[in-house]
Design a protein around this motif. Structure first.
Motif, PDB file in Angstrom:
ATOM      1  N   GLU A 388       0.832  -1.203   0.000  1.00  8.65           N
ATOM      2  CA  GLU A 388       0.000   0.000   0.000  1.00  8.65           C
ATOM      3  C   GLU A 388       0.871   1.258   0.000  1.00  8.65           C
ATOM      4  O   GLU A 388       0.597   2.229  -0.720  1.00  8.65           O
ATOM      5  CB  GLU A 388      -0.915  -0.005   1.225  1.00  8.65           C
ATOM      6  N   ALA A 389       1.918   1.246   0.816  1.00 14.05           N
ATOM      7  CA  ALA A 389       2.811   2.404   0.865  1.00 14.05           C
ATOM      8  C   ALA A 389       3.509   2.611  -0.470  1.00 14.05           C
ATOM      9  O   ALA A 389       3.714   3.760  -0.914  1.00 14.05           O
ATOM     10  CB  ALA A 389       3.834   2.218   1.979  1.00 14.05           C
ATOM     11  N   ALA A 390       3.875   1.525  -1.135  1.00 11.88           N
ATOM     12  CA  ALA A 390       4.532   1.644  -2.436  1.00 11.88           C
ATOM     13  C   ALA A 390       3.599   2.235  -3.478  1.00 11.88           C
ATOM     14  O   ALA A 390       3.974   3.143  -4.234  1.00 11.88           O
ATOM     15  CB  ALA A 390       5.041   0.265  -2.873  1.00 11.88           C
ATOM     16  N   TRP A 495      -4.342   1.394   7.647  1.00  9.16           N
ATOM     17  CA  TRP A 495      -5.572   1.847   6.995  1.00  9.16           C
ATOM     18  C   TRP A 495      -5.461   3.340   6.713  1.00  9.16           C
ATOM     19  O   TRP A 495      -5.329   4.159   7.607  1.00  9.16           O
ATOM     20  CB  TRP A 495      -6.790   1.548   7.871  1.00  9.16           C
ATOM     21  N   ALA A 496      -5.476   3.673   5.450  1.00 14.11           N
ATOM     22  CA  ALA A 496      -5.373   5.076   5.035  1.00 14.11           C
ATOM     23  C   ALA A 496      -6.660   5.579   4.418  1.00 14.11           C
ATOM     24  O   ALA A 496      -6.696   6.669   3.853  1.00 14.11           O
ATOM     25  CB  ALA A 496      -4.233   5.242   4.040  1.00 14.11           C
ATOM     26  N   GLY A 497      -7.710   4.780   4.481  1.00 10.05           N
ATOM     27  CA  GLY A 497      -8.988   5.189   3.905  1.00 10.05           C
ATOM     28  C   GLY A 497      -9.165   4.646   2.502  1.00 10.05           C
ATOM     29  O   GLY A 497      -8.364   3.859   1.990  1.00 10.05           O
ATOM     30  N   LEU A 498     -10.222   5.118   1.862  1.00 10.19           N
ATOM     31  CA  LEU A 498     -10.524   4.677   0.494  1.00 10.19           C
ATOM     32  C   LEU A 498      -9.715   5.506  -0.496  1.00 10.19           C
ATOM     33  O   LEU A 498     -10.226   6.371  -1.218  1.00 10.19           O
ATOM     34  CB  LEU A 498     -12.036   4.803   0.224  1.00 10.19           C
ATOM     35  N   THR A 499      -8.464   5.245  -0.524  1.00  5.84           N
ATOM     36  CA  THR A 499      -7.543   5.958  -1.405  1.00  5.84           C
ATOM     37  C   THR A 499      -7.429   5.236  -2.740  1.00  5.84           C
ATOM     38  O   THR A 499      -7.823   4.074  -2.881  1.00  5.84           O
ATOM     39  CB  THR A 499      -6.158   6.045  -0.751  1.00  5.84           C
ATOM     40  N   ILE A 504      -6.807   0.230  -6.049  1.00 11.47           N
ATOM     41  CA  ILE A 504      -5.952  -0.576  -6.934  1.00 11.47           C
ATOM     42  C   ILE A 504      -5.673  -1.928  -6.295  1.00 11.47           C
ATOM     43  O   ILE A 504      -5.699  -2.973  -6.959  1.00 11.47           O
ATOM     44  CB  ILE A 504      -4.647   0.178  -7.245  1.00 11.47           C
ATOM     45  N   SER A 505      -5.436  -1.930  -4.987  1.00  8.43           N
ATOM     46  CA  SER A 505      -5.153  -3.187  -4.289  1.00  8.43           C
ATOM     47  C   SER A 505      -6.349  -4.128  -4.365  1.00  8.43           C
ATOM     48  O   SER A 505      -6.194  -5.343  -4.590  1.00  8.43           O
ATOM     49  CB  SER A 505      -4.800  -2.914  -2.822  1.00  8.43           C
ATOM     50  N   MET A 506      -7.545  -3.610  -4.156  1.00 12.64           N
ATOM     51  CA  MET A 506      -8.719  -4.469  -4.238  1.00 12.64           C
ATOM     52  C   MET A 506      -8.916  -4.995  -5.660  1.00 12.64           C
ATOM     53  O   MET A 506      -9.285  -6.161  -5.866  1.00 12.64           O
ATOM     54  CB  MET A 506      -9.951  -3.689  -3.787  1.00 12.64           C
ATOM     55  N   THR A 507      -8.675  -4.138  -6.648  1.00 15.06           N
ATOM     56  CA  THR A 507      -8.798  -4.581  -8.034  1.00 15.06           C
ATOM     57  C   THR A 507      -7.785  -5.672  -8.333  1.00 15.06           C
ATOM     58  O   THR A 507      -8.074  -6.654  -9.027  1.00 15.06           O
ATOM     59  CB  THR A 507      -8.593  -3.388  -8.982  1.00 15.06           C
ATOM     60  N   VAL A 508      -6.587  -5.516  -7.810  1.00 16.46           N
ATOM     61  CA  VAL A 508      -5.535  -6.519  -8.002  1.00 16.46           C
ATOM     62  C   VAL A 508      -5.971  -7.851  -7.413  1.00 16.46           C
ATOM     63  O   VAL A 508      -5.796  -8.917  -8.029  1.00 16.46           O
ATOM     64  CB  VAL A 508      -4.230  -6.028  -7.363  1.00 16.46           C
ATOM     65  N   LEU A 509      -6.560  -7.820  -6.213  1.00 13.66           N
ATOM     66  CA  LEU A 509      -6.971  -9.068  -5.582  1.00 13.66           C
ATOM     67  C   LEU A 509      -8.063  -9.759  -6.389  1.00 13.66           C
ATOM     68  O   LEU A 509      -8.030 -10.985  -6.597  1.00 13.66           O
ATOM     69  CB  LEU A 509      -7.467  -8.788  -4.165  1.00 13.66           C
TER      70      LEU A 509
END
Length: 987
Positions: A388-390, A495-499, A504-509
């Motif tokens: 997420e940080a990346a 958790w940084a919110g709906l950023t 992108i992470s959810m789409t990747v999963l």
């Protein structure tokens, strides 16, 4: 830091003994070494965060500005934790992984512990040359570990592939280190990063350093060695190929990125290689059926991601990259250990043969699920936090050109989709129920031992624990990220919110799960699209091409022609130093061409002997004429006031002549047919050019000196430090004693090599006992014409007849020679001169400190005396003169010289330093003793051992072989029939 390295060395050396004593439980003891390193790093955590980590600098070569330097900062702190902590867990895991009947465990434990020590030294070193030393140590140890199963061809090939690739990259890296050090004037990493240059040879240096990092971290185009290395035992894969060795390249990039990440060449290589490696590794992992190969190609993919993150110039991306280093080491090492548990329980790693292990091994499946979840980026795990940080940093950091950031985000997202897909493939292939039980019954597996599951479980739980405290992790790793040049500092958060990054992470999963559901069509599609080019195939073809080229080149230049070899050597001299001399050299302003009448006579003699040597057709004549040139050179030394050199030259020339004569006994009397006219002119031309080149060098080279010669101080130092007036000898035994130590070591090796080429049987019995000499003498008749008779008659006569007491024996074993071989004049001369020569040798030995002589000259004189005894009385006379084995003399001399050198330390001096002892003794007076005389005695013994070994091999051994094969050693060439006075050729 040094004590930690010493602890690893001691543990590695003790490993074989510990394993033989404790069995595989010895791995638990060995684990204490890397565990101590991790504990040491944890103990300095606060100091590291404050920027006050421990450092150590030990002088190494002060003249060159080289020190042994170590530094613990934020990056090295993380690497020490990984190297030490995971190393300790892997060693503990090995205590139950290997069978009690496994062989080679002592060596395995020693090498794995040594590898951990080498990695510890690598990540804490702050000197680039020191980094390279540890870098190559890891290469060697990894080669030994990958090839642990030496009886398997796949292991041997994998080990060879790994060492060839990584060593090639290491050599490129060394070139980069030298260029960078030359450009900056220092090899200290932190000094270089404080003011990094950015042009000139630095660009090439950086490219070479990145080549080394790419080869070590299995990046494209060097990625193919890592999957092949899966032939190693599972503990090796878990440590070297997940947490340690492959991280060395990533560490090097992360270490140098704060100073050089803004260079165009750096960015092009890092982004291009990182993106391509990430996609290629993930793509290849989707079609693997071996669980370790899935992890191997996945590791290749994630190493590309790591290089991409830590190699950019953004502070936020660097923080994410360093966090990903830790997360990757934890989940990937855990998964490798889990695969080892599966392999040990089922006997296979093929996912097509595994089914239902989730029900049979629930704890193992849960640990693997936790590690896979971290790998694919599921919250709340360390892999998710770092990923997420990346993504957040790549989305928010301004890139140049602007589109580059979008490309990197897209590549990372696509690579992450592949990671999810092969991560699910790994867990599904290992634990899912994919087919009904064979025969309607499920297999029964015993629960894995706790020691096999505990390390993997701890690593998986560590990935969960660190993700729950992202602020603490950020605080620990931020100091390194702050050294990067561009952008705001990054943050690690669960958790940084709906950023956009979260979306992108959810789409990747989702995409990754979809790819896994379509795994069979995708695998068939990959098979259909398989291209003709493969990195491993190209590697094998390249090796085959190199082998063929080497064979062709060898066939071209290695033709068995000594003139051709000599001509090539001389041609290189002309084209190399000669060309440089012509382009850059300058002749001295004044050249002295005059000479005294004596010099003219000697010079004319040397030239005439040289011309006659070149025209001679008889080998013996050529050797004698060549000797005249050597003796002439000795006269020139004497004329120019160098009696030591003249004495040594005369002695060496004498020894050389005798050695040549001994060798000539096995060669034809005449040289081969004379070459054609064209060939003669070619040789003449080459000789003339070489002569002019050497003569020019003699004039030009002295003019190239830019500093005062150190020899200007030798005259004073010889007296004050060496305690002697003979500058030459004191230089050899004191001022340049290290050089002499190396030279006598070379003499020892040369003597051993000469003897090993000639002795065809054991050497213990080569020295004849006195009773054997008497036996041989008693078997000889008064007029036995057959030179083979001593040996033949000795075998036939069990009780020899006594020799008349009235006969005069000039030599101890003179009667062992056939009458026609004896020379009374030579025997009488030998009887008179032998002891005189020995006395003269002793005089030279002890007077050499203040007058011409020394141990080398004394040893040569003694050797010549032995030569005279051998030439007059044969091999039995040599045995009577020197009944000692040459090896005893060689070893004693070397031991004495080295012992004297170390003994100086006991008196408060340095190694090989002379100690002057002056005492006043009653009735004797003042006595002065310089300890270097014992060093000279060691040289004396080594030279005698060399001479004796030459005489026993080229002389006595050839005689002995000739007696067995019917070879007449007095003739040049083999004798077809026993020689008699009637058939013997006149001398």
């Amino acid at each position: 830091m040094l004590w930690l390295l010493i602890a690893h060395v001691v543990a590695a050396l003790a490993a074989p003994a510990l394993v033989s004593w404790l069995g595989r439980r010895a791995f638990l003891v060995l684990a204490l070494a890397p565990a101590s390193a991790a504990a040491w790093a944890l103990g300095h955590t606060n100091a590291v965060v404050a920027g006050e980590g421990p450092s150590l600098r030990v002088p190494w070569i002060p003249v060159l500005g080289l020190d042994l330097s170590f530094q613990l900062d934020s990056l090295s702190w993380l690497m020490v934790l990984l190297v030490g902590g995971i190393g300790a867990m892997v060693l503990a895991y090995s205590s139950r992984y290997f069978s009690t009947r496994s062989s080679g465990l002592g060596r395995f434990g020693a090498v794995l512990t040594a590898f951990a020590g080498a990695m510890l030294g690598l990540v804490t070193s702050s000197n680039l040359l020191q980094v390279y030393v540890f870098w190559e140590l890891t290469t060697v140890f990894s080669y030994l570990l990958i090839g642990h199963y030496a009886d398997r061809a796949t292991s041997r090939r994998a080990a060879m592939k790994a060492i060839l690739v990584t060593t090639t990259g290491g050599l490129a890296m060394l070139g980069g280190i030298v260029l960078l050090g030359d450009a900056t004037g220092t090899y200290d990493i932190f000094r270089i990063l404080a003011a990094p240059p950015g042009d000139g040879p630095v660009v090439l240096a950086i490219v070479l350093l990145l080549v080394g990092a790419a080869s070590k971290s299995a990046l494209v185009p060097f990625h193919f060695w890592l999957p092949a290395a899966m032939a190693a035992p599972t503990p090796v894969s878990a440590y070297l190929h997940a947490a340690a060795m492959v991280k060395a390249g990533v560490y090097l990039v992360a270490r140098l990125a704060p100073g050089f990440s803004t260079l165009v060449s750096w960015r092009a290589i890092i982004i291009g290689v990182g993106c391509f490696t990430m996609l290629l590794g993930g793509y290849r992992a989707l079609r693997q059926h071996d669980l370790k190969l899935i992890l191997a190609f996945g590791t290749v993919s994630q190493l590309g991601l790591l290089i991409l993150l830590v190699g950019t110039s953004s502070r936020a991306t660097a923080l994410a990259g360093v966090a990903m280093i830790g997360a990757h080491a934890m989940f990937k090492a855990s998964l490798f250990l889990i695969v080892g548990v599966i392999d040990a329980a089922t006997g296979t790693r093929d996912l097509r043969q595994l089914s239902g292990l989730g029900r049979l091994m629930p704890r193992t499946a849960a640990i693997a699920a936790l590690a896979v979840a971290s790998m694919i980026g599921l919250p709340p795990l360390a892999g998710y936090v770092a990923k997420e940080a990346a993504l957040e940093s790549l989305l928010t950091t301004t890139s140049s050109p602007p589109w580059l950031g979008g490309v990197m985000v897209g590549v990372m997202a696509l690579g992450s989709v592949l990671t999810v897909s092969y991560g699910l493939r790994l867990w599904w292939g290992a634990f899912a129920t994919k087919r009904p039980p064979i025969g309607g019954q499920e297999m029964t597996l015993s629960a894995p031992p706790l020691m096999l599951l505990a390390p993997a479980g701890l690593l998986s739980l560590a990935g969960l624990a660190t993700a729950l405290v992202p602020g603490l992790v950020e605080q620990l790793l931020a100091p390194h990220a702050a050294a990067y040049p561009i952008g705001p500092p990054g943050h690690l958060t669960l958790w940084a919110g709906l950023t956009p990054a979260f979306l992108i992470s959810m789409t990747v999963l989702v995409a990754g799960v979809g790819m896994h559901m379509l795994r069979n069509p995708i695998e068939r599609w990959q098979t259909a699209l398989e291209g003709p080019f493969d990195a491993d195939l190209l590697y094998r073809r390249l090796l085959r091409w190199i082998d063929n080229f080497a064979a062709d080149l060898t066939a071209l230049i290695q033709r068995g022609s000594l003139p051709l070899y000599l001509g090539m050597i001389l041609l290189v001299v002309v084209l190399g130093p000669g060309a440089v001399m012509i382009m850059n050299g300058s002749l001295p302003a004044r050249i002295r061409v005059g000479a005294t009448p004596t010099e003219l006579v000697v010079g004319t003699l040397i030239v005439a002997a040289t011309v006659l040597t070149a025209r001679s057709r008889r080998r013996l004549k050529a050797i004698v004429l060549a000797g005249i040139t050597g003796y002439g050179l000795a006269l020139l030394f004497l004329l120019y006031g160098a009696p030591d050199l003249a004495l040594t030259q005369v002695l060496v020339e004498t020894v050389t002549l005798v050695v040549f004569v001994l060798v000539l006994r096995r060669l034809p009397a005449y040289f081969s047919n004379r070459p054609l006219a064209a060939s003669r002119w070619l040789r003449l031309g080459l000789g003339a050019v070489v002569g002019l080149t050497i003569g020019g060098m003699a004039l030009v080279v002295p003019q190239a000196r830019v500093h005062r010669p150190v020899s200007e101080l030798f005259a004073e130092e010889a007296v004050s430090f060496g305690g002697g007036a003979n500058i030459v000898n004191v230089t050899l035994v004191d001022i340049r004693a290290w050089d002499t130590m190396g030279e006598i070591a070379v003499l020892l090796v040369a003597a051993t090599g000469v003897a090993s080429l000639l002795f065809i049987s054991r050497r213990e019995g080569e020295t004849a006992a006195p009773q054997e000499i008497d036996s041989v003498k008693g078997t000889l008749g008064a007029a036995d014409p057959d030179p083979m008779a001593p040996l033949r008659q000795r075998r036939r006569s069990p009780s020899p007849e006594p020799v008349s007491s009235r006969s005069r024996r000039w030599l101890r074993a003179g009667d062992t020679l056939a009458p026609q071989r004896r020379s009374v004049i030579l025997e009488v001369a030998t009887r008179i001169l032998y002891h005189t020569m020995l006395a003269f040798a002793v005089f030279l030995l002890f007077s050499g400190h203040n007058a011409p002589g020394g141990g080398f000259a004394a040893g040569l004189v003694t050797g010549i005396a032995l030569m005279v005894r051998y030439l007059a009385g044969g091999r039995y006379e040599l045995s009577a003169a020197a009944p000692l084995q040459p090896g005893f003399l060689l070893g004693s001399g070397m031991f004495l010289s080295a012992g004297v050198g170390l003994g100086a330390m006991l008196l408060g001096g340095e190694v090989l330093q002379s100690v002057i002892i002056e005492r006043s003794l009653p009735l004797v007076g003042e006595v002065k003793l310089v300890t270097s005389v014992f060093f000279d005695i060691g040289v004396f013994l080594v030279v005698i051992g060399l001479m004796l070994d030459i005489l026993r091999s080229l002389g006595a051994e050839i005689d002995r072989q000739g007696e067995r094969t019917g070879f007449d050693s007095d003739l040049i060439g083999p004798a077809l029939e026993p020689a008699t006075p009637a058939t013997r050729r006149p001398e």
